[in-house]
Structures are given as structure tokens and as C-alpha cells.
Design an enzyme around this catalytic site. Structure first.
Site, PDB file in Angstrom:
ATOM      1  N   HIS A 189      -5.833   1.745  -4.376  1.00 52.83           N
ATOM      2  CA  HIS A 189      -4.938   1.229  -3.338  1.00 52.83           C
ATOM      3  C   HIS A 189      -4.533  -0.198  -3.632  1.00 52.83           C
ATOM      4  O   HIS A 189      -5.147  -0.879  -4.469  1.00 52.83           O
ATOM      5  CB  HIS A 189      -5.583   1.329  -1.946  1.00 52.83           C
ATOM      6  N   CYS A 208       0.813  -1.228   0.000  1.00 51.85           N
ATOM      7  CA  CYS A 208       0.000   0.000   0.000  1.00 51.85           C
ATOM      8  C   CYS A 208       0.843   1.273   0.000  1.00 51.85           C
ATOM      9  O   CYS A 208       0.629   2.180  -0.814  1.00 51.85           O
ATOM     10  CB  CYS A 208      -0.971  -0.016   1.176  1.00 51.85           C
ATOM     11  N   HIS A 236      -2.506   1.184   6.755  1.00 49.17           N
ATOM     12  CA  HIS A 236      -2.931   1.100   5.356  1.00 49.17           C
ATOM     13  C   HIS A 236      -3.176   2.496   4.801  1.00 49.17           C
ATOM     14  O   HIS A 236      -3.545   3.425   5.543  1.00 49.17           O
ATOM     15  CB  HIS A 236      -4.205   0.262   5.226  1.00 49.17           C
TER      16      HIS A 236
END
Length: 388
Positions: free
Chosen positions: A360, A300, A348
């Protein structure tokens, strides 16, 4: 005359039913229940429900992603410390060479003085010693040295002190490097363990259970899309209200108007954001791989770092540092290009593209994709940061 009738053991309960009869019935009932329980396979009693499996798998993926960010931090730290250790080692080598030359020069002076009788053998011994500082401090010896010799002595003493200092720094840097490498291996092992556990749980599901799990996931995605649409409406209404109230205030709501410093700044950000989003969009379909920074796979923070690098902005490697690499804004004021962070441990991140959506790298086993920022529910959204 005394009665010879014996007392009945235990008496009676209810309408003449004796206790032994009750006990027999109870034992019979227990036996039946026991047999029934044994007839149920033990796996059915211990196997977790589908909901429990889903939660456990999600938790394991979350823990794996969190461990991935720790791995990224340890890897970055290890790289920096390795570079510093190498630089110190090279510096120590250069200084040691200069120290040896200074020692040789002192040795030649001492030998010359000894041949001419200007110094005693003891003087020569101390001039050639590894630590002659105390001896050089004696004024009697220093008075015998010429200015050139004194300069050589000073150079030697200074070089020796600097070399010893660098050697200590190199040893400390090497120890720090060793510690970072240990942290790196620990984080790597943690990620692998969590992923293996998640795969093991999923492998135990039947085809029917996997289908049900997929159906539940689709429902979640539909709900996430609905929330994203609601956010898009709120943001559009907010922007319209700001634009109608004051032209200058539109820059704060994402407008790219002209004629003011705020508008110019807004336009500059939007230009960079477009480049960042274009890069992120080009990575859609590439696999999530923990610790990866492209070009074939990403995690990420590797994706967000690469996206903004394409726009000319350098972001730190980890989510923990990226969250501090800009200005925090409200979700209502989020603009395309902003970074959306998730979970309390900030493990994240995704690139916001507007309308409640982001690009993402979701998790291990998944691919870079466009998705609602509510993919895991509203409660997991931590913050929104505008890089710059």
C-alpha cells in the site's frame, strides 16, 4: 470597678498561636509555592506529551488522507463535468449555426412572398422574428405557405426549441462545473492544512523524542507482524481443511484446482491477481503523493487502481467507490489480490498479498511498501473486497 483590659483581636488557635501568626505563615507558604511555580518554564506545563503528539500527528495524517479521497472524487467529478460542458457548448454552437441557416431560409421565403404580394409586411416581420411560433400557428398564414415553406417553418421551430434546451443544459452544466471546482479547491486546501499541521508538530520534537517515537513505531510494527503471522496460520489451516473435505470446495478457499466451473473461476482470478500484485510490487519505494496515480508516485487508491488496471480490470478512482467494485469477503477468506479497506470512512486501501500482508501507499511522507494489514491495529480494518 470595670476592667480596662482590651479584648485581644481574633483570640487564639491551638496552643496559644494567634491568628495573625497563622496568616503570616500561610502567606509565606503561598509565596514560596508561587516562586516555585514561576521557576518552571511555561512550555513544560503546556507542551503535550510524546504520546499526545504521536496521536495528533496520526490523526492529522488520517484526516489528510480522508481529504485526499474527497479531493480525488471532486477531481474526477470536475473532469467529467468539464467534458460534458465542452460537449454541450460544441452542440450549442452547431445548433445555433443550423438555426441561423433555417432563419435565413425563412427570410428568403418571406422576402419572395412580399415581392409577389403573397404576404403582408407583417408576415415578413414575424417570419424573421426570433420567436415566430405564435404567428406560425395561425392557419391563415400557414395556408399561404407551400409545402417546402411549411417544412422550413417546422425545421426552424424545432431547431429553435432544441437550441434553447441545449443552452439551458450548458448553463446548468457550467454551474455544476463551477461548484465542483470549488469543492476541489476546498479539499485541496484541507489536505495542505492538515499536512502543514503535522509537519509543524513533528518539527517541535527534540532528537530524543523523535528517537522514542521511532522506537514506539517499531514496537507497533512488530505487533502488526505477529498478528499477520497468526492470520496466515488461520488461513492456511482453513484452506487445508476445506481442501481435505471436498475437492470442489477448495475453489472457495483460494485453491486453483481444475475440473469444475468454480475452480476455473478461481484460477482466472488468481491469474489476474498475480498481475495486480506484480504491478504493486514494482511500485515499492515510490513516494506517497496525495492525488497521484503514477507512474512516479501514488496515493492509496491510485495504487490499487493502477495495480488492477495492469490486470485488465477497471476500478473506480476513490476508495469510496472501489469498496463497491467487487464482492465482499471475510478476512479469514482473503486471497492475494483482494483489496483491504481501512477506517470507518473507508479512506485507505491496500492490495492483499497473502500471509496477513499487503502492499500500500501508507500516508504523506511515506513510500509504497509491503506491510502487515494490522499496521494500525485490528480495529481499523473495515472490509475486504474481491474485485471483479
Amino acid at each position: 470597678m470595670a476592667s480596662h483590659r482590651k479584648t485581644r483581636p481574633g483570640g487564639t488557635i491551638g496552643t496559644g498561636l494567634r491568628t495573625p501568626a497563622l496568616a503570616t505563615a500561610a502567606l509565606t507558604s503561598m509565596a514560596v509555592l508561587s516562586q516555585t511555580a514561576e521557576a518552571v518554564p511555561s512550555t513544560d506545563r503546556t507542551k503535550p506529551s510524546l504520546e499526545e503528539v504521536e496521536k495528533k500527528v496520526d490523526d492529522l495524517y488520517r484526516q489528510a488522507e480522508s481529504a485526499t479521497e474527497k479531493y480525488n472524487a471532486a477531481k474526477e467529478r470536475t473532469g467529467k463535468q468539464r467534458g460534458r460542458a465542452d460537449a454541450l457548448r460544441d452542440d450549442v454552437a452547431r445548433r445555433t449555426e443550423r438555426l441561423n441557416k433555417a432563419r435565413e431560409e425563412l427570410g428568403s421565403f418571406a422576402a419572395a412572398q412580399y415581392r409577389t404580394g403573397a404576404a403582408s409586411p407583417g408576415t415578413t416581420t414575424f417570419l424573421l422574428a426570433d420567436s415566430p411560433q405564435d404567428y406560425f400557428d395561425q392557419s391563415q398564414l400557414m395556408n399561404r405557405l407551400t409545402s417546402r415553406e411549411k417544412s422550413a417553418v417546422d425545421d426552424y421551430i424545432g431547431e429553435q426549441a432544441a437550441t434553447m434546451k441545449k443552452r439551458r443544459e450548458a448553463a446548468e452544466s457550467l454551474q455544476s462545473l463551477t461548484d465542483s471546482q470549488h469543492d476541489l479547491q476546498t479539499a485541496k486546501a484541507t489536505v495542505q492544512k492538515k499536512l502543514a499541521s503535522a509537519r509543524e508538530l513533528l518539527s517541535q520534537l527534540t532528537a530524543q523524542e523523535k528517537a522514542r517515537l521511532a522506537a514506539v513505531e517499531r514496537e507497533k510494527q512488530q505487533e502488526a507482524a505477529r498478528k499477520a503471522a497468526e492470520l496466515a496460520k488461520r488461513q492456511a489451516a482453513r484452506q487445508q481443511a476445506a481442501s481435505s473435505s471436498s475437492p470442489s470446495s477448495s475453489s472457495g478457499s483460494g485453491s486453483t484446482g481444475s475440473g469444475s466451473t468454480g475452480s476455473t473461476t478461481s484460477s482466472s482470478y488468481d491469474t489476474k491477481a498475480e498481475k495486480a500484485i506484480a504491478f504493486a510490487r514494482a511500485q515499492i519505494g515510490k513516494p506517497y503523493v496525495w492525488g497521484a496515480t503514477g507512474p512516479d508516485s501514488y496515493d492509496c487508491s491510485g495504487l490499487t487502481q493502477g495495480a488492477w488496471r495492469a490486470a485488465g480490470v477497471t476500478l473506480p478512482r476513490t476508495t469510496y467507490d472501489q469498496v463497491d467494485a467487487g464482492t465482499t469477503v471475510s478476512l479469514a477468506n482473503a486471497r492475494p489480490g483482494d483489496l483491504v479497506f481501512f477506517y470507518d470512512d473507508i479512506s485507505h486501501v491496500g492490495v492483499y498479498i497473502g500471509n496477513g500482508m499487503m502492499i500500500h501507499a501508507p500516508k504523506p511522507g511515506a513510500y509504497v511498501r509491503e506491510e502487515s494489514i494490522y499496521y494500525g491495529g485490528e480495529s481499523i480494518i473495515h472490509s475486504v473486497v474481491r474485485p471483479g
